[in-house]
Design an enzyme around this catalytic site. Structure first.
Site, PDB file in Angstrom:
ATOM      1  CB  SER A  83      -1.220   3.902  -2.273  1.00 53.34           C
ATOM      2  OG  SER A  83      -1.178   2.927  -1.273  1.00 53.34           O
ATOM      3  CE  LYS A 114      -0.311   2.910   3.822  1.00 54.74           C
ATOM      4  NZ  LYS A 114       0.053   3.341   2.477  1.00 54.74           N
ATOM      5  CB  CYS A 128      -7.264  17.918   8.119  1.00 51.39           C
ATOM      6  SG  CYS A 128      -5.639  18.564   8.539  1.00 51.39           S
ATOM      7  N   GLY A 156      -5.508  10.614   8.849  1.00 52.76           N
ATOM      8  CA  GLY A 156      -6.348  10.231   7.722  1.00 52.76           C
ATOM      9  C   GLY A 156      -7.815  10.410   8.053  1.00 52.76           C
ATOM     10  CD1 TRP A 209      -4.797  10.434  -0.338  1.00 52.09           C
ATOM     11  CD2 TRP A 209      -5.030  12.624  -0.766  1.00 52.09           C
ATOM     12  NE1 TRP A 209      -6.145  10.725  -0.272  1.00 52.09           N
ATOM     13  CE2 TRP A 209      -6.318  12.067  -0.538  1.00 52.09           C
ATOM     14  CE3 TRP A 209      -4.950  13.985  -1.056  1.00 52.09           C
ATOM     15  CZ2 TRP A 209      -7.487  12.822  -0.586  1.00 52.09           C
ATOM     16  CZ3 TRP A 209      -6.120  14.734  -1.102  1.00 52.09           C
ATOM     17  CH2 TRP A 209      -7.362  14.147  -0.868  1.00 52.09           C
ATOM     18  CD  GLU A 235      -3.281  14.539  15.248  1.00 55.72           C
ATOM     19  OE1 GLU A 235      -4.121  15.439  15.059  1.00 55.72           O
ATOM     20  OE2 GLU A 235      -2.715  14.377  16.341  1.00 55.72           O
TER      21      GLU A 235
HETATM   22  P1  NAP Z   1      -7.461   7.620   4.473  1.00 57.17           P
HETATM   23  O1  NAP Z   1      -8.180   6.980   3.351  1.00 57.17           O
HETATM   24  O2  NAP Z   1      -7.921   7.331   5.843  1.00 57.17           O
HETATM   25  O3  NAP Z   1      -5.918   7.203   4.287  1.00 57.17           O
HETATM   26  C1  NAP Z   1      -4.919   7.694   5.116  1.00 57.17           C
HETATM   27  C2  NAP Z   1      -3.788   6.689   5.215  1.00 57.17           C
HETATM   28  O4  NAP Z   1      -4.290   5.504   5.819  1.00 57.17           O
HETATM   29  C3  NAP Z   1      -3.215   6.248   3.867  1.00 57.17           C
HETATM   30  O5  NAP Z   1      -1.838   6.084   4.004  1.00 57.17           O
HETATM   31  C4  NAP Z   1      -3.902   4.918   3.630  1.00 57.17           C
HETATM   32  O6  NAP Z   1      -3.150   4.049   2.814  1.00 57.17           O
HETATM   33  C5  NAP Z   1      -3.970   4.366   5.032  1.00 57.17           C
HETATM   34  N1  NAP Z   1      -5.000   3.343   5.254  1.00 57.17           N
HETATM   35  C6  NAP Z   1      -6.064   3.022   4.499  1.00 57.17           C
HETATM   36  N2  NAP Z   1      -6.752   2.004   5.077  1.00 57.17           N
HETATM   37  C7  NAP Z   1      -6.098   1.679   6.214  1.00 57.17           C
HETATM   38  C8  NAP Z   1      -6.319   0.715   7.260  1.00 57.17           C
HETATM   39  N3  NAP Z   1      -7.355  -0.112   7.253  1.00 57.17           N
HETATM   40  N4  NAP Z   1      -5.450   0.695   8.286  1.00 57.17           N
HETATM   41  C9  NAP Z   1      -4.405   1.535   8.322  1.00 57.17           C
HETATM   42  N5  NAP Z   1      -4.139   2.456   7.373  1.00 57.17           N
HETATM   43  C10 NAP Z   1      -4.987   2.534   6.335  1.00 57.17           C
HETATM   44  O7  NAP Z   1      -7.454   9.187   4.367  1.00 57.17           O
HETATM   45  P2  NAP Z   1      -7.097  10.069   3.116  1.00 57.17           P
HETATM   46  O8  NAP Z   1      -8.258  10.072   2.209  1.00 57.17           O
HETATM   47  O9  NAP Z   1      -5.776   9.679   2.587  1.00 57.17           O
HETATM   48  O10 NAP Z   1      -6.893  11.508   3.804  1.00 57.17           O
HETATM   49  C11 NAP Z   1      -7.887  12.444   3.915  1.00 57.17           C
HETATM   50  C12 NAP Z   1      -8.415  12.496   5.329  1.00 57.17           C
HETATM   51  O11 NAP Z   1      -7.360  12.747   6.235  1.00 57.17           O
HETATM   52  C13 NAP Z   1      -9.396  13.647   5.521  1.00 57.17           C
HETATM   53  O12 NAP Z   1     -10.465  13.229   6.303  1.00 57.17           O
HETATM   54  C14 NAP Z   1      -8.564  14.684   6.260  1.00 57.17           C
HETATM   55  O13 NAP Z   1      -9.317  15.598   7.009  1.00 57.17           O
HETATM   56  C15 NAP Z   1      -7.719  13.808   7.109  1.00 57.17           C
HETATM   57  N6  NAP Z   1      -6.517  14.538   7.551  1.00 57.17           N
HETATM   58  C16 NAP Z   1      -6.403  14.881   8.858  1.00 57.17           C
HETATM   59  C17 NAP Z   1      -5.300  15.613   9.290  1.00 57.17           C
HETATM   60  C18 NAP Z   1      -5.134  16.029  10.723  1.00 57.17           C
HETATM   61  O14 NAP Z   1      -4.058  16.506  11.056  1.00 57.17           O
HETATM   62  N7  NAP Z   1      -6.120  15.895  11.587  1.00 57.17           N
HETATM   63  C19 NAP Z   1      -4.338  15.984   8.368  1.00 57.17           C
HETATM   64  C20 NAP Z   1      -4.496  15.611   7.043  1.00 57.17           C
HETATM   65  C21 NAP Z   1      -5.585  14.877   6.648  1.00 57.17           C
HETATM   66  P3  NAP Z   1      -3.461   3.876   1.249  1.00 57.17           P
HETATM   67  O15 NAP Z   1      -3.106   5.173   0.621  1.00 57.17           O
HETATM   68  O16 NAP Z   1      -2.567   2.772   0.842  1.00 57.17           O
HETATM   69  O17 NAP Z   1      -4.907   3.558   1.126  1.00 57.17           O
END
Ligand code: NAP
Length: 528
Positions: free
Chosen positions: A172, A169, A277, A221, A145, A243
């Site tokens: 949410s 996907k 990130c 994520g 998000w 990532e």
């Molecule tokens: P997250 O909780 O891991 O969620 C990311 C995505 O994964 C969402 O679309 C989520 O869907 C989905 N997801 C959740 N559980 C899953 C599962 N078991 N299997 C597959 N997909 C699943 O992360 P976030 O809180 O949204 O994002 C923040 C994190 O992302 C931070 O740690 C940030 O550093 C990292 N990030 C990294 C980068 C990079 O380029 N390295 C860029 C941006 C962010 P739902 O929303 O439906 O739960």
């Protein structure tokens, strides 16, 4: 297997994180929808991949043009759905996406053109090889998000231009942005099944992508979910690009341009309310300029207006989720309890029921504090002094994450020298965070920030598989030297081939020629 309990049809309700107002709702899709989408995507992929790069480019440029024409509306939706300001939405999402689509559309064909390979040695001169980049097929993209427009869109563009079809996907939390992405893609009138956007719960999507057989997953994520998904992908070896999080360090040397370094720390630390990130989280400043840097930074922080995403009234918007707000508070409180000192802005211009948090500078930090070793993902900067550059390098590398980092100095060769000692996927000199917007440079981390690369020529390669074609060019060659029948002459001849290539001196090489010729000449004979 997918548990029945995970199959719950519902709607996702979206709220503006700055004031809690409902801004929309999106039906939740089901596993059957995913199955249908994958089937459709698989059928569509063959025809899509058969088109030339320049045909696919035309579709992509229509998406770019739609985004340019609708930049106001798109920035507004991104701002409302995520809590970031309009300027953040335009500068870090909408604008970079137009540049990325344009870059991939116009350069992918050149960057992935057939690669011819020269023979590795004279003995195998008959063999000529080249490598083509072949699309994987159906790409599943799972995105977070925090940059709900830019992160998935880079990957959508790279996947489509390379001849893949896409199932998106998105988080949410930011479904209003996700629907806006669909509108942008629709503007290109892509053939049916080439792009599908589904609103699926995260785990259902991850498990579904693997069980139903998408050809590769691009996940952005958290480290925690990245690990779960990698374990899931191991079940059938689904290729996966990860990532993940960051705990970025900024190293400020005593010869740095202080005004630029302070302005850079503010932007790269607080842009998107610190939920980047690759945002600056830890600043290490050389002791001789520490006080001056700290004073300047506090002076600038004091001027910041925060807490609203409404029409240009603030510099920094709100956090996107309540859990993120609670995490930031937890980290700040933990630091205070362990002896840190806090400085923050106080011009909160937002409605007070939003997820706003003042930008904060934390000093007197130590490595026992959560704020120094866990990703905070909020408007918080920590400041620590160092004497020698080696200390700063060790501090920067003291993390299980390694996404990006920066060195601030007027001495560019010293900057590059230090950069090469930092364990991070990207190191910028006198800048930070912005390289995600450079479509031409690869993006991804070291350590638990990866593994995976996206963007740039490596990102395009990651969307494709290398296929090597090896061809014989000499006519009349009946068999290779090592084919049947086998006997001692073949063994000795092959040993001579090795001596001819790698013998210690000319004498040894020359002595190997008769045996080599014997085995070489059999390549033109049908028998033995
Ligand atoms: P997250 O909780 O891991 O969620 C990311 C995505 O994964 C969402 O679309 C989520 O869907 C989905 N997801 C959740 N559980 C899953 C599962 N078991 N299997 C597959 N997909 C699943 O992360 P976030 O809180 O949204 O994002 C923040 C994190 O992302 C931070 O740690 C940030 O550093 C990292 N990030 C990294 C980068 C990079 O380029 N390295 C860029 C941006 C962010 P739902 O929303 O439906 O739960």
């Amino acid at each position: 297997m997918i548990e029945p309990a995970e199959l719950k049809p519902a709607v996702t309700i979206s709220y503006n994180p700055a004031n809690g107002e409902k801004i929309g709702e999106t039906p939740v899709d089901t596993l059957d929808d995913l199955k249908d989408a994958i089937n459709l995507a698989r059928k569509a992929q063959k025809t899509w991949a058969a088109k030339s790069y320049s045909e696919r480019k035309k579709y992509l440029l229509k998406i770019r043009d739609y985004i340019v024409e609708n930049a106001d509306n798109l920035s507004e939706i991104i701002s409302l759905d995520s809590g970031k300001t309009l300027v953040d939405a335009l500068s870090t999402e909408v604008l970079p996406v137009t540049m990325a689509i344009n870059y991939y559309a116009k350069n992918a064909g050149k960057l992935l053109k057939r690669h011819y390979i020269k023979p590795g040695n004279i003995l195998l001169i008959n063999k000529r090889a080249y490598v083509d980049r072949v699309p994987y097929g159906v790409i599943g993209i799972i995105s977070p998000w925090n940059y709900p427009f830019a992160i998935p869109f880079h990957e959508i563009a790279m996947a489509l231009i390379t001849g893949n079809t896409v199932i998106l996907k998105a988080a949410s939390q930011t479904q209003e942005v996700s629907k806006a992405i669909t509108r942008c893609v629709r503007a290109a009138n892509l053939p049916e099944g080439v792009f599908t956007n589904l609103n699926l719960p995260g785990k259902l999507a991850g498990n579904g992508f693997v069980d139903l057989g998408v050809d590769k997953i691009f996940f952005t994520g958290s480290v925690e979910v990245g690990k779960q998904l990698m374990a899931k992908c191991a079940e059938n070896l689904t290729p996966l690009s990860l990532e993940l999080g960051g705990k970025d360090a900024m190293i400020v040397l005593e010869d740095a341009d202080l005004d630029r370094a302070v302005a850079g720390a503010l932007w790269a630390g607080f842009s998107n309310t610190g939920q980047s990130c690759a945002g600056v989280e830890r600043i290490f400043v050389q002791s001789s300029i520490y006080e001056k840097f700290s004073e300047k930074l506090k002076f600038e922080i004091k001027k910041l207006k925060f807490g609203s995403n409404k029409k240009f009234s603030s510099d920094i918007g709100t956090l996107t989720t309540e859990s993120q707000l609670l995490k930031v508070r937890e980290h700040v409180n933990d630091a205070i309890e362990k002896g840190a000192s806090i400085f923050s802005a106080n011009d909160n211009v937002g409605e007070k029921n939003g997820y706003s948090h003042a930008p904060v500078l934390v000093e007197n930090v130590n490595n026992d504090m959560l704020i120094q070793f866990e990703e905070t993902f909020g408007p918080v900067l920590t400041l620590k002094k160092f004497e020698k550059v080696e200390e700063a390098i060790a501090e920067a590398n003291n993390s299980n994450l390694g996404l990006t980092a920066s060195i601030w100095t007027k001495n560019h060769s010293e900057g590059k020298n230090i950069a090469s000692k930092i364990q991070a996927g990207t190191v910028t000199i006198n800048d930070h965070l912005m390289s995600h917007g450079l479509a031409e440079t690869p993006w991804g981390g070291f350590k638990q920030s990866g593994p995976g690369r996206t963007h740039g020529y490596i990102g395009l390669e990651e969307m494709t598989q290398p296929q090597c074609i090896v061809n014989d060019i000499l006519p009349g060659v009946k068999k290779n030297m090592w084919w049947y029948p086998h006997n001692q002459d073949v063994f000795n001849g092959l040993k001579d081939a090795m001596k001819f290539l790698y013998g210690k001196n000319l004498g040894e090489k020359a002595g190997a020629i008769p045996g080599l010729l014997k085995v070489f000449l059999r390549t033109f004979r049908k028998d033995n």
